[in-house]
Structure formats: structure tokens, C-alpha cells
Design an enzyme around this catalytic site. Structure first.
Site, PDB file in Angstrom:
ATOM      1  N   GLU A 102      34.969  47.560  42.483  1.00  0.00           N
ATOM      2  CA  GLU A 102      34.585  46.242  41.967  1.00  0.00           C
ATOM      3  C   GLU A 102      34.170  46.327  40.506  1.00  0.00           C
ATOM      4  O   GLU A 102      34.499  45.458  39.697  1.00  0.00           O
ATOM      5  CB  GLU A 102      33.437  45.642  42.800  1.00  0.00           C
ATOM      6  CG  GLU A 102      33.762  45.383  44.260  1.00  0.00           C
ATOM      7  CD  GLU A 102      34.760  44.242  44.495  1.00  0.00           C
ATOM      8  OE1 GLU A 102      35.194  43.619  43.517  1.00  0.00           O
ATOM      9  OE2 GLU A 102      35.124  44.022  45.663  1.00  0.00           O
ATOM     10  N   THR A 125      44.427  42.821  38.782  1.00  0.00           N
ATOM     11  CA  THR A 125      44.184  42.216  40.096  1.00  0.00           C
ATOM     12  C   THR A 125      43.069  41.187  40.035  1.00  0.00           C
ATOM     13  O   THR A 125      42.967  40.308  40.892  1.00  0.00           O
ATOM     14  CB  THR A 125      43.876  43.309  41.153  1.00  0.00           C
ATOM     15  OG1 THR A 125      43.915  42.714  42.447  1.00  0.00           O
ATOM     16  CG2 THR A 125      42.507  43.952  40.924  1.00  0.00           C
ATOM     17  N   GLU A 177      43.592  34.136  45.746  1.00  0.00           N
ATOM     18  CA  GLU A 177      44.923  34.731  45.942  1.00  0.00           C
ATOM     19  C   GLU A 177      46.027  33.707  46.159  1.00  0.00           C
ATOM     20  O   GLU A 177      47.135  33.858  45.663  1.00  0.00           O
ATOM     21  CB  GLU A 177      44.907  35.725  47.120  1.00  0.00           C
ATOM     22  CG  GLU A 177      44.279  37.067  46.813  1.00  0.00           C
ATOM     23  CD  GLU A 177      42.761  37.042  46.791  1.00  0.00           C
ATOM     24  OE1 GLU A 177      42.176  35.973  47.099  1.00  0.00           O
ATOM     25  OE2 GLU A 177      42.158  38.063  46.456  1.00  0.00           O
ATOM     26  N   GLU A 204      39.152  33.422  56.289  1.00  0.00           N
ATOM     27  CA  GLU A 204      39.207  34.852  55.974  1.00  0.00           C
ATOM     28  C   GLU A 204      40.217  35.587  56.851  1.00  0.00           C
ATOM     29  O   GLU A 204      40.825  36.556  56.436  1.00  0.00           O
ATOM     30  CB  GLU A 204      37.830  35.497  56.124  1.00  0.00           C
ATOM     31  CG  GLU A 204      36.982  35.435  54.873  1.00  0.00           C
ATOM     32  CD  GLU A 204      37.541  36.178  53.669  1.00  0.00           C
ATOM     33  OE1 GLU A 204      38.513  35.691  53.048  1.00  0.00           O
ATOM     34  OE2 GLU A 204      36.994  37.233  53.328  1.00  0.00           O
ATOM     35  N   ASP A 259      45.856  46.115  49.623  1.00  0.00           N
ATOM     36  CA  ASP A 259      46.512  45.132  48.745  1.00  0.00           C
ATOM     37  C   ASP A 259      46.827  45.583  47.313  1.00  0.00           C
ATOM     38  O   ASP A 259      47.979  45.743  46.913  1.00  0.00           O
ATOM     39  CB  ASP A 259      45.723  43.812  48.731  1.00  0.00           C
ATOM     40  CG  ASP A 259      44.206  43.989  48.544  1.00  0.00           C
ATOM     41  OD1 ASP A 259      43.773  45.129  48.339  1.00  0.00           O
ATOM     42  OD2 ASP A 259      43.486  42.981  48.596  1.00  0.00           O
TER      43      ASP A 259
HETATM   44  C1  DMJ Z   1      39.336  39.813  43.668  1.00  0.00           C
HETATM   45  O1  DMJ Z   1      38.153  40.416  43.262  1.00  0.00           O
HETATM   46  C2  DMJ Z   1      40.501  40.678  43.363  1.00  0.00           C
HETATM   47  O2  DMJ Z   1      41.626  39.886  43.345  1.00  0.00           O
HETATM   48  C3  DMJ Z   1      40.664  41.809  44.338  1.00  0.00           C
HETATM   49  O3  DMJ Z   1      41.839  42.543  44.143  1.00  0.00           O
HETATM   50  C4  DMJ Z   1      40.608  41.373  45.758  1.00  0.00           C
HETATM   51  N1  DMJ Z   1      40.300  40.026  45.873  1.00  0.00           N
HETATM   52  C5  DMJ Z   1      39.223  39.482  45.130  1.00  0.00           C
HETATM   53  C6  DMJ Z   1      39.157  37.978  45.307  1.00  0.00           C
HETATM   54  O4  DMJ Z   1      39.478  37.556  46.557  1.00  0.00           O
END
Ligand code: DMJ
Length: 932
Positions: free
Chosen positions: A146, A491, A405, A387, A293
Site C-alpha cells: 500500500e 495500479t 476498478e 465486495e 490482480d
Molecule cells: C487500489 O488501492 C489499487 O487499485 C489496488 O491495486 C487495489 N485496489 C485498490 C482500490 O480498490
């Protein structure tokens, strides 16, 4: 043709040559939606697009403004209580809190969004604040993943756009790479996490003390998720290339190399969790959602950003495996890495909604359109993507933390197809956010999409990603002050410039374990999406793919989907699926035998299934048998869930709440079923005695009202009868355990008393003490408090706010107009001690594991019935009808024809909603504070 297309993708050269060109210049391969279809969905006018773009800007201001005003310098805003979330000062939420490092997370995550949204002045202010206030040396244990994607990515995205602005000559003239210096400082702080033999990083690190020091309070973990270890390369490589310090890119490459080496060699899939010391897979299930993912995302994007063929080769290898095993269009279902034909779950998580966007980048548009369409239908059903949801589209996990997303995939699909349908999708997302998630102090995560209740949470990714993608969806090229196609999205939607590919390249091959091999041409097929190539002269392409899926959710027919998928895979007769099994069917019994599964009739009438792989006719039959048993077990737990009643909502609708306070309530197994009937609305009154265990001494006070009763002393059903006899139109039982809350305790349903409860006609709901005290406090403050009992929060109707409050004395009818008859039936007290509730999790098991040898048993009632029968029926034409949907449609029709139920039918301009809200904001905030 867009500029990106002009750079390479659109030029009439063979695909491989085109990719070479792209790799050399690292030009981002998405094309712009400069053309608008003239058929299919109606084109959207420029004015309408601008209006929606402006709406996104206003929403961002509302979220960001409230964060800055009420939360900054805290990491996140708590939008219900209108204050900052400071780690250590709030009850721990477990892993979710690992994103919070006391480094003003939301501000850093929002930096480049400000520039995309054309808020350059605010960006300049925000950068100054970051440089002035943010400390990266806190004694806090944070998630490496994160911190990398949100903070390091946020600083690098900010730096990328700061230097772009500086070069333009107007803003940021004072800027001297200060954000980059902070990014470098943070990069060095994260490096100790990589001190493992595998090179995979520890999942957590102490920002001040690292990993090893005793004060660090971390470093004992053995496992990490694949995405956690595999989502570093974009930020780390950018940091190396911006600064010339090669170590970051080297470490990120090493981690990726290790994951690649550890892929399951026959399936080419990776598991969800890996041991960082041994490299063994800890969780061997594999999908494209949670836990994996962005590992896939970063392989493809690393190729685009860094131009390194080995990343494309790895991505393509994994992608083939995903499409072979996980993709079951329109579904994406987790499988086992060693037995990839075996589904590991019957549900999908919300994180996989990014995948259609990645498929666009890959150039595989058809499955992207299909999955996106399926997800959109789930959203239309629940307003947000829960979710997790099952393969027949029921809610599995009901919360929704405003994840971006789906908006991300919508944006990329619009870019690839130019189909205005995706603009309409974006419009719906905006409407739902304003209607259901917007609160006076920001936007609140949904605690339960079914009831519309909120959580006191606004994650930083909501600002980093959601507004960026929504704004870009409606923006024309000239609405953005720079060329977005010169950048790649991380991401977390942070922007990194593509020119990095040609800067400081020398490090790219150092210390990598994988050998470089010349790639064959197939690796470059369809990897450079181009609408001119993909959809020659066919403006209806996307629509024609969506069309067959139009009703995939409403008329869900999971068995149909599985049959198609099965026959597609093998061409042979599909193996027996657990959901089709009938113990009276001789053919099925024969198949069981072949699979090594035996049926044992137990003394109590139940039937047990036991599998001995060794007794199977062949190894394929044994594998089918294993899958059959696993499906049986899944079905059993699904069935148990199906027997559970979903939560209900208590919504305070009188002044000054007007429907904004929605409390999550437990249902009752008796009385009026709120899911089948219209909601019940009425003023509340406390009953005397407060526990409602004997005839009420204040019937005049509760007559025609919703009675509040305290939990305890007697059965729930008895309380219900006593208040019904006194003329109440509904009841709310409030927990007597002080401090209990639906936030922390599992909801349960109130059981009957073991006798016939048909005499109870009124609806009964249960509130934990914290939620109940909100109503009790409201009575103390406002005396007259009106609530709505329903299965789902209703939209706020502005007219209700102006409406004169009806006299509670005269309101002896419930909302449906049904006259409530009082019953004088007396009921014996039954076993007061023996727990008056029936926990949602304590249903008698109808099918359970009987031993360690893959055994399951089924109760006699299920022997001859299809386990899914409760939810779907198949008519002779093979069409599926979903009974849940029929009921829903029925209740929608009832609502349509009911003049009393007008909520949600009117659209009110945002300004006027805001004006209304301001009027009573103080009272509301006070009550919301109490809620939490
Ligand atoms: C985000 O922090 C990023 O996209 C991460 O890759 C996974 N998803 C969260 C938001 O849902």
C-alpha cells in the site's frame, strides 16, 4: 486517429514491427475515443459530457474539500463523523489500517488527480503542504504494497506532473524535485523489506525502525500475497530512472523474477499467497482478483513502460492460462493452480473489475466487453459492486468501499471502442455515488449495498482513482492541460511518463534470473489495441457482444453457463455437477461409482457421500469426483446462507434526518416479511415495561406506532405479541448489551418461540445497542421520531423534508394500508434461558464434512431435489427464471403503483440537495457521531 495511434499503433505496419516501435518509444498504446458511434447507444452531446465532467469536479471538491477541512493532516477522512482517521486513536480495523502511516495519505494520493482535473493552483498548494507537513519517519508499521502504490506512487505521480507544469512555464516554477527527494527517502525506507533469501519483500515494515530492530514490531511474517510482492516494478523502476539510483528497479525485478520462477509449471498460474522464505505456495487458489490482480497488471505495464520483452512474454504466458482456466465468459472464476479445471470458489470479488481494463491494454476486447457488461448488471441490481458476489449474482460480501476498478475499466473500454454506451455507464456511476454514498462531509463507503447503510470510511483511492477515471471518461483532449497518452497509469492511477523507458536504461538487465529469449511473433498479436484494426467499419461491434448478455444477471442461468463452458472445453459429455445431482437418478449413481464416490445411508435418514480416489475408474474420473465433492461442500454452505434472511434497514425519516440515517437491523423469522411487503413507516414510542414481556401498561402511547422494546427476559415472539396487542404497527428490539454494534458483532435473526407464530402480523427488527441508542437519543432531542422499517434504505425524497409531519396519533395504519388487527392470543413462555435468538450461523447443517477423506452428507430432503431449486426454475424451453428476481420485480411493480412510495422517483439537482443538507447539517453530524 489519436496521437498514440499516430505514433505507432495506427500505422499500417505489421503488428510485430508496430510493437517494436512501441517498445522502443514506450508509447502508450491506447487509442483515444475521438470518433463517436452513430449507431447503437445514442451519442452523447458535448454539452452533456461537459455537464457530467463538471459534476465530477464538484464531487471531487466535496470529497477533497472535506478531507482538507476536517481531516488533514490525518491519513483519511471519516465522512460520517467528519473528522480525520488517526491510527491508534480509532478502534483497529486490522489489515486495512496498514495503509495508514501518519503521512497524510489522502493528500499524497490526490496530488496528480488535482492536475488531471485542471486544479493546478490547488496542486501547487497541495505540494507545498506535502513538503511542509509530511513526515515519512513515523514509528508506524505499514503495508509495503500500500505504501508503494499510494505514497511512493503518489509522490512520483506528483513529481511527474510538477516537472511537466514547470516546463510549461506558468506553474511550479519554484519546484526543485522536492517530491522526488521524498520519494527517494521513502524508497530507501522500504528497501529493508527485501532482505529475504527469495527477494520477495516482507509484507509490512516499520517506517522508522525497518524490519529487524526489536522496536520494529514486525518482521516475523512468513507469507505475502502475490500482488503484494509483484506490484512494485512501475514505481521502483520510475524511482531508479528518475534518480539514477539503480537499486530500486533491481529489487523489484528480482521479486518479479522469483514469482515467475515459482509459477505452477503445468498450468502457468500463480497462487494467492506465497512463503517469502521458501517460495512455497501457501494458498494455491488462483484468480485475477484479490491477492493477485496487480501482479498481472504490472507485468504488462512494465513492458509498456520499460520496453522489456521478457515482461510481455511472462504476461502473455499467464494471460493464456487465465483465458484457458479462469475466464468463463462473462465470469472470471478462481481455480486451483495444480488442478486448473477445478473451480476454487463459486463467487467473484470486486477487485477483478479492473481486469476488463487490462484486457483492453492487451487488446482482447471481446471478453473485456463481456465481463464489464456482467459487472454493470450486478451494479444495476445493487447500485454498487458488492465486495463479493456469487456466480448467480447474489451478494456474498455486502460492503463496498467505493472502489474505482469498474470506473477504470469503463474508461478504458470507452477509449478502445468509442461506444457512447460507456458514457451512460459512467453517468450511472455518478448518479449512484451522489444518491447513495454522498453525505454532508464527503462520500461514505457502503457498509451493506442491500440496505444502503454506511461505514465511516472514505479510502484515499477514491480520490486517487475514481475521480480521475470518471473525469477522463467525459473529458475531451482540450479539457486536460497535458497529453494523458504520454503517461501510463499505475495500479493506483498515478501517472508515470513514458519517456522513462529511454532514461537510465543500463540497470534493466542487472541481476535478473530469467534468461532473455527472442520472442516469437505470437507474443505481439493483438497487444496494441487499435479500433481501426479491431473493429473495421463496424460501429456496432461492442453492442453486438453485449447484446446476448443483456439479461445475464436478471435472468441468471448459471447451469447454462457451466454447460456451455464445459462442452466448450472438452467437446465431450460434461461431468456430473453437484448442483445437478439427484440421489434417485440411477444414471447419477452410476457416475458417482465411476468417480469413486459412495453413498452411505446413515441411521438418522441422512445420506453421506464419501470419495476414495483409488476406487475411481480412471484418474480423470477421480479428478471429477474430487471436484464433485468440493462442489457439494460449497453448495452446502451456500444453501445454509440461502436459508439466512438478509439484513434489514431502519431509516430515520423525520426532521432533521430525512432518511440520511440508515441503521443495519436484524430480521425476525416471524411477523411481516419486509422483503415481500412494502416497508412499514411510523413514529416510535417506548413500550412499558421496556422489555415488553408482559401486557403493556401504556397501550395509548404505542397504538399506531412502532414500539421500542428492550431485549431480554422473554422470547422475541412474546414481545411482538404484547406490542401487537397494544396496537403497535411494528417493533424494534434494542440490544441490552451496552456497546454492541453491527460493526463489530454478526447480525442474527430473531427466532420464533418454537410454536406457530402466524398470529404475529407486524414487522419486527433487531438493533444492536449502538444503533438503537441513536433512535433513543433522537427521541430525547426531537420527541417525534419517525422511522421506516424496510429491507433496503429508500432514497431520500426532498418533498418529504417539506411535508408536514403527519399526526402520529392518527397514523394507525402501516404504509401498505393494511389495518393491523390486534390479537389477544396468550402465549406461554418457552425456555427463557435457552437463548432467544437463532444465530445466522447456527443453522443445522444439511451437508457437512464427515471425515478427512472428502466426505459429505446430505439430508433426506435434499436427496431428490436440485439444491438450486429455491432460486431458479427451468421451464421447458430451457429458459431460466430467478424467483428472487420475480419477487423483486413484483415488489417493484407494487412500488410503482403505490402513491405513498415516492422515494427515489425524482431527480433533484445537486445544488438543491446541498442547500437542504446545510440546513440541518449540525444535528445530523451530532447523531452520526453517536452512531459510531
Ligand atoms: C487500489 O488501492 C489499487 O487499485 C489496488 O491495486 C487495489 N485496489 C485498490 C482500490 O480498490
Amino acid at each position: 486517429m489519436s496521437e498514440a495511434g499516430g505514433r505507432g499503433c495506427g500505422s499500417p505496419v505489421p503488428q510485430r514491427a508496430r510493437w517494436r516501435l512501441v517498445a522502443a518509444t514506450a508509447a502508450f498504446c491506447l487509442v483515444s475515443a475521438t470518433s463517436v458511434w452513430t449507431a447503437g447507444a445514442e451519442p452523447m452531446s458535448r454539452e452533456e459530457k461537459q455537464k457530467l465532467g463538471n459534476q465530477v469536479l464538484e464531487m471531487f471538491d466535496h470529497a477533497y474539500g472535506n478531507y482538507m477541512e476536517h481531516a488533514y493532516p490525518a491519513d483519511e477522512l471519516m465522512p460520517l463523523t467528519c473528522r480525520g482517521r488517526v491510527r491508534g486513536q480509532e478502534p483497529s480495523r486490522g489489515d486495512v489500517d496498514d495503509a495508514l502511516g501518519k503521512f497524510s495519505l489522502t493528500l499524497i494520493d490526490s496530488l496528480d488527480t488535482l492536475v488531471v482535473l485542471n486544479k493546478t493552483k490547488e496542486f501547487e498548494d497541495a505540494v507545498r503542504k506535502v513538503l511542509r507537513d509530511v513526515n515519512l519517519d513515523n514509528d508506524v508499521v505499514v503495508s509495503v504494497f500500500e505504501t508503494n502504490i499510494r505514497v511512493l506512487g503518489g509522490l512520483l505521480g506528483g513529481h511527474s506532473l510538477a516537472i511537466m507544469l514547470k516546463e510549461k512555464g506558468e506553474y511550479m516554477q519554484w519546484y526543485n524535485d522536492e517530491l522526488l527527494q521524498m520519494a527517494k527517502q521513502l524508497g530507501y525506507k522500504l528497501l529493508p523489506a527485501f532482505n529475504t533469501t527469495s527477494g520477495l519483500p516482507y509484507p509490512r515494515i516499520n517506517l522508522k525502525f525497518g524490519i529487524r530492530k526489536p522496536e520494529a514490531r514486525t518482521g516475523t511474517e512468513t507469507d505475502t500475497c502475490t500482488a503484494c510482492a509483484g506490484t512494485l516494478i512501475l514505481e521502483f523502476a520510475a524511482l531508479s530512472r528518475f534518480t539514477g539510483a539503480t537499486i530500486f528497479e533491481e529489487y523489484a525485478r528480482k521479486a518479479l523474477d522469483f514469482l515467475w520462477e515459482k509459477r505452477q509449471r503445468s498450468s502457468n498460474l500463480v497462487g494467492v499467497t506465497i512463503n517469502i522464505h521458501t517460495g512455497d505456495w501457501v494458498r494455491k487458489d488462483s484468480g485475477v482478483g484479490a491477492g493477485i490482480d496487480s501482479y498481472y497488471e504490472y507485468l504488462l505495464k512494465a513492458y509498456v513502460l520499460l520496453g522489456d520483452d521478457s515482461f510481455l512474454e511472462r504476461f502473455n504466458t499467464h494471460y493464456d492460462a487465465i483465458m484457458r482456466y479462469i475466464s468463463q465468459p462473462p465470469l472470471l472464476l478462481d481455480v486451483h493452480i495444480h488442478k486448473p479445471m477445478l473451480n476454487a470458489r463459486t463467487w467473484m470479488d470486486a477487485l477483478l473489475a479492473f481486469f476488463p481494463g487490462l484486457q483492453v491494454l492487451k487488446g482482447d476486447i471481446r471478453p473485456a466487453i463481456e465481463t464489464h457488461e456482467m459487472l454493470y448488471q450486478v451494479i444495476k441490481k445493487h447500485n454498487f459492486l458488492p465486495e463479493a458476489f456469487t456466480t448467480d449474482f447474489r451478494v456474498h460480501w455486502a460492503q463496498h468501499p467505493l472502489r474505482p476498478e469498474f470506473a477504470e475499466s469503463t474508461y478504458f473500454l470507452y477509449k478502445a471502442t468509442g461506444d457512447p454506451y460507456y458514457l451512460e455507464v459512467g453517468k450511472t456511476l455518478i448518479e449512484n455515488l451522489n444518491k447513495y454514498a454522498r453525505v454532508p462531509c464527503g462520500f461514505a463507503a457502503m457498509k451493506d449495498v442491500r440496505t444502503g447503510s454506511h461505514e465511516d470510511r472514505m479510502d484515499s483511492f477514491f480520490l486517487a482513482e475514481m475521480f480521475k477515471y470518471l473525469y477522463l471518461l467525459f473529458a475531451d483532449k482540450e479539457d486536460i492541460i497535458f497529453d494523458i497518452e504520454d503517461y501510463i497509469f499505475t495500479t493506483e492511477a498515478h501517472l508515470l511518463p513514458l519517456w522513462l523507458s529511454t532514461t537510465n536504461q543500463s540497470i534493466s538487465k542487472k541481476n535478473t534470473t530469467s534468461e532473455y529469449t527472442e520472442l516469437d511473433d505470437s507474443n505481439f498479436d493483438w497487444t496494441c489495441p487499435n479500433t481501426q484494426i479491431l473493429f473495421p467499419n463496424d460501429p456496432l461491434y461492442a453492442q453486438s457482444i453485449r447484446e446476448p448478455l443483456k439479461n445475464v444477471v436478471d435472468k441468471s442461468c448459471p447451469r447454462g453457463i457451466i454447460r456451455v463452458e464445459e462442452s466448450f472445453r472438452s467437446g465431450a459429455k460434461p461431468p456430473l455437477r453437484a448442483r445437478d445431482f439427484m440421489a434417485t437418478n440411477p444414471e447419477h449413481l452410476e457416475i458417482l461409482k465411476k468417480m469413486g464416490v459412495s453413498l452411505i445411508h446413515l441411521k438418522d435418514g441422512r445420506v453421506q457421500l464419501v470419495q476414495h480416489a483409488i476406487q475411481a475408474a480412471s484418474s480423470i474420473d477421480a479428478e471429477d469426483g474430487l471436484r464433485f465433492m468440493q462442489e457439494m461442500i460449497e453448495l452446502s454452505s451456500q444453501q445454509q446462507k440461502e436459508q439466512q434472511l438478509p439484513p434489514r434497514a431502519v431509516q430515520i425519516v423525520s426532521h432533521p434526518f430525512f432518511g440520511r440515517v440508515v441503521l443495519t437491523a436484524g430480521p425476525a423469522q416471524f411477523g411481516l416479511d419486509l422483503s415481500k411487503h412494502k416497508e412499514t413507516r411510523g413514529f416510535v414510542a417506548s413500550s412499558k415495561p421496556s422489555n415488553g414481556c408482559s401486557e403493556l401498561t401504556n397501550p395509548e402511547a404505542v397504538m399506531g406506532k412502532i414500539a421500542l422494546i428492550q431485549r431480554g427476559q422473554c422470547m422475541f415472539a412474546e414481545k411482538a405479541r404484547n406490542i401487537q396487542n397494544a396496537g403497535a404497527i411494528g417493533g424494534i428490539v434494542i440490544d441490552d448489551n451496552e456497546g454492541s454494534s453491527s460493526d463489530t458483532a454478526p447480525l442474527f435473526q430473531m427466532a420464533g418461540d418454537g410454536k406457530d407464530t402466524d398470529d404475529i402480523k407486524i414487522p419486527m427488527l433487531f438493533l444492536f445497542s449502538k444503533e438503537g441508542s441513536i433512535i433513543l437519543d433522537a427521541i430525547r432531542e426531537y420527541e417525534e421520531v419517525e422511522v421506516l422499517l424496510s429491507d433496503k434504505a429508500k432514497d431520500r425524497d426532498p418533498e418529504m423534508e417539506n411535508e408536514e409531519q403527519p399526526s402520529s396519533e392518527n397514523d394507525s395504519q402501516n404504509q401498505s394500508g393494511e389495518q393491523i388487527s390486534s390479537s389477544s392470543q396468550e402465549v406461554d413462555l418457552v425456555d427463557q434461558e435457552s437463548s432467544e435468538e437463532n444465530s445466522l450461523n447456527s443453522h443445522p447443517e444439511s451437508l457437512s464434512l464427515a471425515d478427512m477423506d472428502n466426505a459429505a452428507s446430505i439430508s433426506p430432503s435434499e436427496q431428490t431435489s436440485n439444491p438450486t431449486e429455491n432460486h431458479e426454475t427451468t421451464n421447458l424451453n430451457g429458459e431460466c427464471t430467478d424467483l428472487d428476481n420475480q419477487l423483486q420485480e413484483q415488489s417493484e411493480t407494487e412500488e410503482d403503483s403505490n402513491p405513498n412510495v415516492s422515494w427515489g422517483k425524482k431527480v433533484q439537482p445537486i445544488d438543491s440537495i446541498l442547500a437542504d443538507w446545510n440546513e440541518d447539517i449540525e444535528a445530523f453530524e451530532m447523531m452520526e457521531k453517536d452512531e459510531l
